[in-house]
Design an enzyme around this catalytic site. Sequence first.
Site, PDB file in Angstrom:
ATOM      1  N   ASP A  74      54.113 -48.954  58.213  1.00  9.51           N
ATOM      2  CA  ASP A  74      53.744 -47.868  58.985  1.00  9.51           C
ATOM      3  C   ASP A  74      53.449 -48.084  60.241  1.00  9.51           C
ATOM      4  O   ASP A  74      53.537 -49.314  60.693  1.00  9.51           O
ATOM      5  CB  ASP A  74      52.382 -47.569  58.391  1.00  9.51           C
ATOM      6  N   ASP A 128      51.268 -46.528  63.196  1.00 14.15           N
ATOM      7  CA  ASP A 128      49.874 -46.477  63.853  1.00 14.15           C
ATOM      8  C   ASP A 128      48.930 -47.281  62.889  1.00 14.15           C
ATOM      9  O   ASP A 128      48.778 -46.397  61.655  1.00 14.15           O
ATOM     10  CB  ASP A 128      49.611 -44.967  64.017  1.00 14.15           C
ATOM     11  N   ASP A 133      48.248 -47.964  56.261  1.00 19.09           N
ATOM     12  CA  ASP A 133      46.879 -48.357  56.370  1.00 19.09           C
ATOM     13  C   ASP A 133      46.224 -46.749  55.927  1.00 19.09           C
ATOM     14  O   ASP A 133      45.052 -46.625  55.980  1.00 19.09           O
ATOM     15  CB  ASP A 133      45.933 -48.395  57.682  1.00 19.09           C
TER      16      ASP A 133
END
Length: 231
Positions: free
Chosen positions: A13, A15, A172
């Site tokens: 991922d 960001d 995250d």
Amino acid sequence: MSNPLPLGCVLFDLDGTLLDTAPDFIKVLNRLLEEQQRPPLDDAPIRATVSNGARALVSLGFGLTEGEPGFEPLRERLLTLYEERLGEFTRPFDGIDPLLSTLEARGIPWGVVTNKPSRYTLPLLEKLGYRSRCATVVCPDQVSHSKPHPEPMLLACQQAACIPARTVYIGDHERDIKAGHNAGMPTIAALYGYLEAGLDWRRWRATHQVNHASEILQWFEALDWYCPGHN
């Protein structure tokens, strides 16, 4: 957990996992609040909201929900400010650069699967020197369904010439782990990313979790996945 197949590809991922983009969003959201004659916000709540996108940031800053009067102009202005300062304060998380260099030295491709539009993703990766190093970059405008749907994950595997069972996805957010699961990939929860306070990440049921990016490589080595091979 064990896996009979060697590690073939690592997907991130963007960001909150590969890059710490929160400092840019902290600057632009507080700039927008200043323009609207509102007091600035502390860094922590903005960091915890970044992974949920521009709409969530507008809601955080102005207490509005999508569809309410004034919401869309604020979202558009936030994105304009972000694009103007794209990557100004963004940096890779500590431990990411050594991880990427080591993967490359071992001939293991890596890439990015993100819900961030290519309008921002590709220039950002280019500015930080990662674009040419990625085996694949998949953004939501390249597919019919974004994460947690498996479509972007499977497209990334196709572009990186690696099957999902040999691909690890790191993220995250719960949708990242769901996307990996839906595509048949082992997953790593990046607990160093942008998690909301009090969030129970255990319910994500990630294959593994790390508190620092340096722990990712340690896990690969412990499982004997970390070996070069044909994809």
